[in-house]
Design a protein around this motif. Structure first.
Motif, short mmCIF file in Angstrom:
data_model
loop_
_atom_site.label_atom_id
_atom_site.label_comp_id
_atom_site.label_asym_id
_atom_site.label_seq_id
_atom_site.Cartn_x
_atom_site.Cartn_y
_atom_site.Cartn_z
N MET A 1 73.40 49.90 56.47
CA MET A 1 72.96 50.34 57.78
C MET A 1 72.77 49.18 58.74
SD MET A 1 72.58 53.62 58.16
CE MET A 1 72.44 55.11 57.27
N ASN A 2 72.59 47.97 58.20
CA ASN A 2 72.40 46.82 59.09
C ASN A 2 73.61 46.58 59.98
OD1 ASN A 2 69.84 46.39 58.23
ND2 ASN A 2 70.34 44.74 56.82
N ALA A 3 74.81 46.91 59.49
CA ALA A 3 76.02 46.74 60.30
C ALA A 3 75.97 47.61 61.55
CB ALA A 3 77.25 47.07 59.47
N ALA A 4 75.22 48.69 61.49
CA ALA A 4 75.08 49.59 62.64
C ALA A 4 73.98 49.13 63.58
CB ALA A 4 74.81 51.01 62.16
N GLY A 5 73.30 48.04 63.23
CA GLY A 5 72.23 47.53 64.07
C GLY A 5 70.91 48.25 63.88
N LEU A 6 70.78 48.98 62.78
CA LEU A 6 69.54 49.70 62.50
C LEU A 6 68.59 48.81 61.71
CD1 LEU A 6 71.15 53.11 61.52
CD2 LEU A 6 70.02 52.53 63.67
N PRO A 7 67.29 49.08 61.83
CA PRO A 7 66.30 48.26 61.11
C PRO A 7 66.47 48.35 59.60
CG PRO A 7 65.24 49.75 62.67
CD PRO A 7 66.68 50.12 62.62
N GLU A 8 66.03 47.31 58.91
CA GLU A 8 66.04 47.28 57.45
C GLU A 8 65.24 48.48 56.93
OE1 GLU A 8 67.16 45.94 53.85
OE2 GLU A 8 67.63 44.88 55.71
N GLY A 9 65.79 49.17 55.93
CA GLY A 9 65.10 50.31 55.34
C GLY A 9 65.38 51.63 56.03
N PHE A 10 66.12 51.60 57.12
CA PHE A 10 66.47 52.82 57.84
C PHE A 10 67.62 53.49 57.12
CE2 PHE A 10 67.84 55.39 61.45
CZ PHE A 10 66.65 55.67 62.09
N GLY A 11 67.45 54.75 56.71
CA GLY A 11 68.47 55.41 55.91
C GLY A 11 68.97 56.71 56.50
N LEU A 12 69.78 57.40 55.72
CA LEU A 12 70.36 58.66 56.18
C LEU A 12 69.30 59.72 56.46
CD1 LEU A 12 73.57 58.94 53.96
CD2 LEU A 12 73.39 58.34 56.38
N ARG A 13 68.25 59.73 55.68
CA ARG A 13 67.16 60.70 55.91
C ARG A 13 66.54 60.47 57.29
NH1 ARG A 13 64.09 63.51 51.96
NH2 ARG A 13 62.23 64.40 52.87
N ASP A 14 66.38 59.21 57.66
CA ASP A 14 65.84 58.87 58.98
C ASP A 14 66.79 59.33 60.09
OD1 ASP A 14 63.49 57.39 58.02
OD2 ASP A 14 65.00 55.97 57.28
N LEU A 15 68.09 59.18 59.87
CA LEU A 15 69.07 59.64 60.86
C LEU A 15 69.03 61.16 61.02
CD1 LEU A 15 72.12 57.32 60.09
CD2 LEU A 15 70.62 57.25 62.10
N ARG A 16 68.87 61.86 59.91
CA ARG A 16 68.76 63.34 59.97
C ARG A 16 67.52 63.74 60.76
NH1 ARG A 16 71.02 67.21 57.06
NH2 ARG A 16 69.05 68.24 56.64
N HIS A 17 66.41 63.06 60.49
CA HIS A 17 65.16 63.36 61.19
C HIS A 17 65.33 63.08 62.68
CE1 HIS A 17 60.86 63.93 61.68
NE2 HIS A 17 60.83 62.80 62.36
N TYR A 18 65.94 61.98 63.01
CA TYR A 18 66.20 61.64 64.41
C TYR A 18 67.06 62.71 65.07
CZ TYR A 18 67.98 59.25 68.52
OH TYR A 18 68.32 58.93 69.80
N PHE A 19 68.12 63.12 64.40
CA PHE A 19 69.02 64.15 64.91
C PHE A 19 68.25 65.45 65.20
CE2 PHE A 19 72.07 67.65 63.76
CZ PHE A 19 72.84 67.57 64.90
N ALA A 20 67.42 65.86 64.25
CA ALA A 20 66.65 67.10 64.42
C ALA A 20 65.70 66.99 65.61
CB ALA A 20 65.87 67.42 63.15
N THR A 21 65.01 65.88 65.73
CA THR A 21 64.05 65.75 66.82
C THR A 21 64.73 65.63 68.18
OG1 THR A 21 63.82 63.36 66.44
CG2 THR A 21 62.19 64.80 65.40
N VAL A 22 65.92 65.04 68.22
CA VAL A 22 66.69 65.01 69.47
C VAL A 22 67.02 66.43 69.90
CG1 VAL A 22 68.93 64.38 70.48
CG2 VAL A 22 67.61 62.68 69.25
N LEU A 23 67.44 67.26 68.95
CA LEU A 23 67.75 68.66 69.26
C LEU A 23 66.51 69.39 69.76
CD1 LEU A 23 70.02 69.67 66.24
CD2 LEU A 23 70.73 69.03 68.55
N ILE A 24 65.40 69.21 69.07
CA ILE A 24 64.15 69.90 69.43
C ILE A 24 63.69 69.49 70.82
CG2 ILE A 24 61.70 70.13 68.86
CD1 ILE A 24 62.66 69.81 65.85
N PHE A 25 63.61 68.18 71.07
CA PHE A 25 63.14 67.71 72.38
C PHE A 25 64.14 68.05 73.48
CE2 PHE A 25 60.49 64.68 69.81
CZ PHE A 25 59.29 65.28 70.12
#
Length: 79
Positions: A1-25
């Motif tokens: 994930m570091n190649a994408a410029g995301l913080p260390e420890g940021f994973g697919l679960r975090d991306l799913r959560h982000y996706f869901a909250t973007v939809l909700i907001f």
């Protein structure tokens, strides 16, 4: 994930959560988020993300207040 410029420890679960909250907001309803996330039922989605729909309670109050006060003002999205 570091190649994408995301913080260390940021994973697919975090991306799913982000996706869901973007939809909700963005105004997506529970059913839409459920389908987008692949949850089996809207209940699964609500159990996970219910805290991200806080304005739903405020909107409900606004609808009732408007109906009881007979102001003639109809909140956006109710017609």
């Amino acid at each position: 994930m570091n190649a994408a410029g995301l913080p260390e420890g940021f994973g697919l679960r975090d991306l799913r959560h982000y996706f869901a909250t973007v939809l909700i907001f963005g105004g997506a309803n529970v059913k839409t988020v459920q389908l987008a996330m692949g949850h089996t039922t809207p209940t699964v989605t609500l159990n996970t993300y219910v805290g991200y729909w806080p304005d739903a309670v405020d909107q409900t109050r606004t609808l009732v207040d408007s109906a009881l006060s007979c102001t003639g003002v109809v909140p956006t999205g109710t017609r």
